[in-house]
Structures are given as structure tokens and as C-alpha cells.
Design a protein around this motif. Structure first.
Motif, PDB file in Angstrom:
ATOM      1  N   ARG A  89       3.783 -31.368   2.719  1.00 52.35           N
ATOM      2  CA  ARG A  89       4.881 -30.399   2.595  1.00 52.35           C
ATOM      3  C   ARG A  89       4.354 -28.970   2.477  1.00 52.35           C
ATOM      4  O   ARG A  89       5.132 -28.024   2.380  1.00 52.35           O
ATOM      5  N   ASN A  90       3.043 -28.817   2.428  1.00 54.56           N
ATOM      6  CA  ASN A  90       2.425 -27.498   2.289  1.00 54.56           C
ATOM      7  C   ASN A  90       2.829 -26.820   0.974  1.00 54.56           C
ATOM      8  O   ASN A  90       2.996 -25.600   0.906  1.00 54.56           O
ATOM      9  N   ILE A  91       2.995 -27.621  -0.075  1.00 52.10           N
ATOM     10  CA  ILE A  91       3.323 -27.111  -1.407  1.00 52.10           C
ATOM     11  C   ILE A  91       2.018 -26.641  -2.059  1.00 52.10           C
ATOM     12  O   ILE A  91       1.073 -27.419  -2.185  1.00 52.10           O
ATOM     13  N   PRO A  92       1.927 -25.365  -2.440  1.00 54.02           N
ATOM     14  CA  PRO A  92       0.632 -24.817  -2.891  1.00 54.02           C
ATOM     15  C   PRO A  92       0.151 -25.313  -4.253  1.00 54.02           C
ATOM     16  O   PRO A  92      -1.048 -25.295  -4.521  1.00 54.02           O
ATOM     17  N   LYS A 101       5.823 -20.934   5.571  1.00 51.45           N
ATOM     18  CA  LYS A 101       5.596 -22.380   5.503  1.00 51.45           C
ATOM     19  C   LYS A 101       5.853 -22.936   4.115  1.00 51.45           C
ATOM     20  O   LYS A 101       6.025 -24.138   3.938  1.00 51.45           O
ATOM     21  N   GLU A 102       5.833 -22.059   3.111  1.00 52.26           N
ATOM     22  CA  GLU A 102       6.040 -22.507   1.730  1.00 52.26           C
ATOM     23  C   GLU A 102       7.534 -22.548   1.413  1.00 52.26           C
ATOM     24  O   GLU A 102       8.196 -21.524   1.344  1.00 52.26           O
ATOM     25  N   THR A 103       8.048 -23.759   1.202  1.00 52.16           N
ATOM     26  CA  THR A 103       9.452 -23.880   0.818  1.00 52.16           C
ATOM     27  C   THR A 103       9.565 -24.129  -0.682  1.00 52.16           C
ATOM     28  O   THR A 103      10.425 -23.584  -1.348  1.00 52.16           O
ATOM     29  N   THR A 104       8.661 -24.951  -1.202  1.00 52.77           N
ATOM     30  CA  THR A 104       8.617 -25.239  -2.635  1.00 52.77           C
ATOM     31  C   THR A 104       7.301 -24.714  -3.196  1.00 52.77           C
ATOM     32  O   THR A 104       6.241 -24.906  -2.599  1.00 52.77           O
ATOM     33  N   LYS A 105       7.351 -24.052  -4.339  1.00 53.54           N
ATOM     34  CA  LYS A 105       6.149 -23.447  -4.923  1.00 53.54           C
ATOM     35  C   LYS A 105       5.298 -24.483  -5.666  1.00 53.54           C
ATOM     36  O   LYS A 105       4.074 -24.450  -5.603  1.00 53.54           O
ATOM     37  N   LYS A 114      -5.163 -25.779  -2.690  1.00 52.25           N
ATOM     38  CA  LYS A 114      -6.159 -25.282  -1.743  1.00 52.25           C
ATOM     39  C   LYS A 114      -7.561 -25.286  -2.352  1.00 52.25           C
ATOM     40  O   LYS A 114      -8.537 -25.662  -1.706  1.00 52.25           O
ATOM     41  N   GLU A 116       3.494 -17.265   4.500  1.00 56.05           N
ATOM     42  CA  GLU A 116       4.317 -17.738   3.377  1.00 56.05           C
ATOM     43  C   GLU A 116       5.610 -18.413   3.820  1.00 56.05           C
ATOM     44  O   GLU A 116       6.273 -19.079   3.016  1.00 56.05           O
TER      45      GLU A 116
END
Length: 458
Positions: free
Chosen positions: A415-418, A364-368, A439, A362
Motif C-alpha cells: 500500500r506504500n504506507i510509510p 502515492k501515500e494515502t495512509t500515513k 523505508k 507524496e
């Protein structure tokens, strides 16, 4: 002409992900500092040169970054030193300040300066950058962050016990198993120097001995001979180069070696107190080891000394260390103020966690969630929802431009935004927001209240 973009050797830039990982380590350490009762302080980035010089031994002094006096500094330069190319004398006349080498000596200065405001024993924590003119290599930088905790104003060995527990607690929280807390005592080293007849060369003896794991037995012997320690004395001390066995076995061997040294036996006695306590309160993750060659070449240590080794198989220098200093504040005029402290090497701990893949996913997650921008009306509709979501501490963003959908989705992916949230004309008309899981690709529409619950719980 534009200058070439570069940074000084031994320094680094940190990406957003790297900063997040560093903050994860720092917040873990800070949490345990607070749990153990340490109070945070900060000291200036630079100190007066005379505060730092002479406190770390000759090797440490050479690694201190000096700051040139402002203005025409050569006007006040020692002309004789300048003519004779005497760099030591010259530097003192053109440089009155220096970047701090560590946090401990500035802390001692702080204690002396603020002694009337402090309640002793004083438990202090400090997380700041320090600077050393060292040769950069993996895990060794010229600017790096130290995370320190100290107790000053108490001789009690219970402090040493608590510091070992503090190390164990932090590494347990970081899921870093297999760490070894190496331990020794400067009194034992003094005793060893005494029994071989080299007490007057204690500093040379300990500085060379501390390099055993770096330059090997042959290198240590060579350096000791160069420092004037006799071949006979070195031969008498050679058994400690290959000490093996558990804590108790090594302790027994030391007792026989130091049988005629009062100070050496006192050091062993202090180790026994700490070991006995930890036998009653076992460590969770770390293991304790007696390392008789551990010296930590800093002159101010007088009792227990610690050094932390990374798990076996990870090639890394120490990731922490510290020890007891009985009169560090005496150098600033405040006598008989015993202290003990430890440090966590943030940068090296980072490299170890990275190598062992121990950072939580988690991080890696900066913005949800990212709101897709379809135009001005849609952006305003999205911004109202974003404002609401942020009040619930849900990190959300609006893509600033009404760019092509593919570009915005690629941005979210990189950005790895989920999640991305799509709200066009149809969604606005129905008062809903279309939430897409990046994902799985699944999409579902929610009213704002439902969207808030979904993002908080996912």
C-alpha cells in the motif's frame, strides 16, 4: 450463469492511485479557477436532445450519445422513418434526451435559464464528465472529464489575455514546462475563405483545415475538393499550410494575405491586442504561437481560438482548448451575450504528467501509518490512538485482523504506507507506541503526544 465482468469500450475504471493523481490535477486547476475569480456550477449529466443537436456541426452531432425514451419507445416512433430506415428522423422520435457532449452548450442553456439570478459578466468554472461516441484511442475516450472556465457578458479582449495567463499558471503549478498555447482567430479564417472566394463554404473550409496536423496537406486538399472547394481557391490558400517563423513574422504574412479582407484584418487586430498585453506581462512556463491552420471545428466560435500542445517529444493530441463565442446564448433566445472560455483536458494532462514522471511522490501515500493488530485488547489500545491522530488530520488505519505479522507488514509495503505502529503488551504497559519507518527500518517508541508531532512533521 454469471455474466462476464466488463465495461463499455472507451470507458475506464480508476485505481486508488489513479484517482489520487487525477484529484491532484483537479485540485490544482480548481485552486487557480478560484484565484482568477471563477464561480463553480454544475449541470445535469444529460440534456434535452434539442439543446445539444445542431450546435457542434455535422461531425459533432454524430458523436452525441442519445438516450432511448423509457417504456415502449417504438410506440411513438415515426413509422415512415422506421420503414425508410431514416435513422436521423427516427432517433428524434424515440430519443428526447442525450448525454452532454461538452460543458459549453449546457452552460449557455444554464445562463439563459438563470439570467435573472446571474450578475454579468459571469465568470463560471465547471468540472464534470462529458460523453462522445468517438473511436477510442490513446488520450481519446468516450467518457472523460472536462475542466472548463468561461466568462460571459463581456466583449473585452482582456478576458482572452487572462485565459492565457490561467493556462500558464496551471501548467506552472503542475511543473509542466514546454507547453505551447496555439492561437488563431475565426475572423482570420473567415477572411481567408473570403479572399479565395469560398465564403459560402466557410464551415467545410475550417473543418478540413483543422485536420492538417492529422491527415497532412494532401489529405486536407482532398477533403476540400470533395466538399466542393475549387482547385484554384485551394492553390491560393496553400501558403498557409507551411507558415513558419515567430508570432510577429506569421502575423506580417497574414496581413499581406488578408490585405483586402476587412473581417480578416479585424481578426489580426484582435490578436495584436492580446500579444501586446502579453509582451508586457510575460508567461512563466508556456509559450504563445500563432497557428493559422487552427480552426477548432466547432461552429459556435467567432473570435480568438486556443489549443494547447504538450511539450515537444510527447505524442499527444491537444491537452486543452477554447475560444470566443459572440452569440452562443442566442440559440436559446438570449441575444448579444458574448462569451469566451477554455477547457483543460484532464485525461490527456494526466497521460502527459505520467509520461514525464511529473506527479509528486507524496501522491502515492494515502495512509500515513498502519497500526499492527495483535489482538482485541491491543486493537482497542490502537484505536484510541487512531482516533486522536485522525483529529489532527493524520490518515491512519488499523489492520482489521490479528493476522501474522509478515502478512500485515507486506500489506503496508504494498500500500506504500510509510510507517507502521506496533503496540503490544509491553507498549500498552508503558503507555507508548513503537513507530517503524518502512523505508529505513528504524524504530522508536513515543508517547501519543510525541507520536502525533512526529507524524505531522514527517
Amino acid at each position: 450463469m454469471a455474466s462476464r465482468a466488463s465495461i463499455p469500450k472507451g470507458t475506464r475504471d480508476f485505481s486508488p492511485l489513479e484517482v489520487s493523481k487525477r484529484q491532484y490535477i483537479i485540485s490544482t486547476i480548481q485552486e487557480h479557477f478560484k484565484t482568477f475569480g471563477f464561480q463553480p456550477i454544475e449541470t445535469p449529466t444529460f440534456e434535452n436532445s434539442d439543446t445539444l443537436m445542431g450546435k457542434y456541426g455535422d461531425e459533432g452531432d454524430r458523436l452525441i450519445f442519445k438516450i432511448l425514451n423509457s417504456g415502449d419507445y417504438l410506440k411513438k416512433a415515426d413509422s415512415k422513418a422506421y420503414e425508410n430506415k431514416d435513422s436521423v428522423s427516427l432517433s428524434s422520435s424515440i430519443s428526447e434526451k442525450a448525454l452532454k457532449y461538452d460543458l459549453t452548450v449546457p452552460f449557455a442553456r444554464y445562463v439563459v435559464q438563470h439570467q435573472n439570478e446571474i450578475d454579468f459578466p459571469f465568470k463560471r468554472s465547471q468540472i464534470q464528465n462529458v460523453y462522445r461516441a468517438d473511436r477510442p484511442q490513446r488520450g481519446r475516450f468516450r467518457e472523460f472529464t472536462q475542466c472548463d472556465a468561461d466568462v460571459i457578458g463581456s466583449h473585452s479582449l482582456w478576458q482572452e489575455v487572462e485565459f492565457i495567463q490561467l493556462y500558464d499558471a496551471v501548467f506552472s503549478s503542475l511543473k509542466l514546462e514546454g507547453v505551447t498555447i496555439k492561437m488563431n482567430n475565426r475572423k482570420i479564417l473567415s477572411g481567408l475563405a473570403e479572399v479565395i472566394g469560398e465564403s459560402d463554404r466557410l464551415i467545410d473550409f475550417t473543418v478540413a483545415l483543422d485536420k492538417l496536423d492529422k491527415i497532412g496537406e494532401e489529405g486536407v486538399v482532398k477533403e476540400m475538393l470533395e466538399k466542393g472547394i475549387s482547385a484554384t481557391a485551394i492553390e491560393n490558400i496553400k501558403p498557409i499550410f507551411n507558415f513558419s517563423g515567430d508570432f510577429g513574422t506569421k502575423k506580417s504574412l497574414l496581413k499581406s494575405l488578408l490585405a483586402h479582407s476587412e473581417i480578416g484584418l479585424k481578426g489580426i487586430e484582435e490578436l495584436e491586442v492580446i500579444q501586446t498585453a502579453l509582451n508586457e506581462i510575460p508567461l512563466s512556463t508556456a509559450s504563445l504561437d500563432l497557428d493559422v491552420t487552427l480552426a477548432r471545428g466547432l461552429n459556435y466560435y467567432t473570435g480568438a481560438i486556443f489549443e494547447i500542445s504538450a511539450p515537444e517529444g510527447v505524442k499527444m493530441g491537444s491537452i486543452g482548448g477554447g475560444g470566443r463565442y459572440d452569440d452562443l446564448t442566442g440559440i436559446f433566445g438570449l441575444k448579444n451575450m458574448s462569451g469566451v472560455g477554455i477547457s483543460f483536458g484532464l485525461d490527456r494532462i494526466y497521460l502527459v504528467l505520467e509520461e514525464l514522471d511529473l506527479f509528486p511522490e507524496e501522491i502515492k501515500e494515502t495512509t500515513k501509518a498502519l497500526f499492527i493488530n495483535f489482538g482485541n485488547d491491543e486493537a482497542l489500545y490502537a484505536l484510541k490512538a487512531i482516533t486522536q491522530l485522525r483529529t489532527h488530520s493524520i490518515p491512519t488505519e488499523l489492520y482489521p485482523d490479528a493476522a501474522k505479522m509478515k502478512k500485515q507488514m507486506t500489506y503496508a509495503d504494498r500500500r506504500n504506507i510509510p510507517f507502521v505502529i506496533l503496540a503490544g503488551g509491553t507498549e500498552m504497559q508503558n503507555g507508548v507506541y513503537n513507530l517503524k519507518n518502512m523505508k529505513t527500518g528504524e524504530q522508536e517508541s513515543y508517547q501519543l503526544e510525541e507520536l502525533t508531532k512526529k507524524l505531522k512533521t514527517t
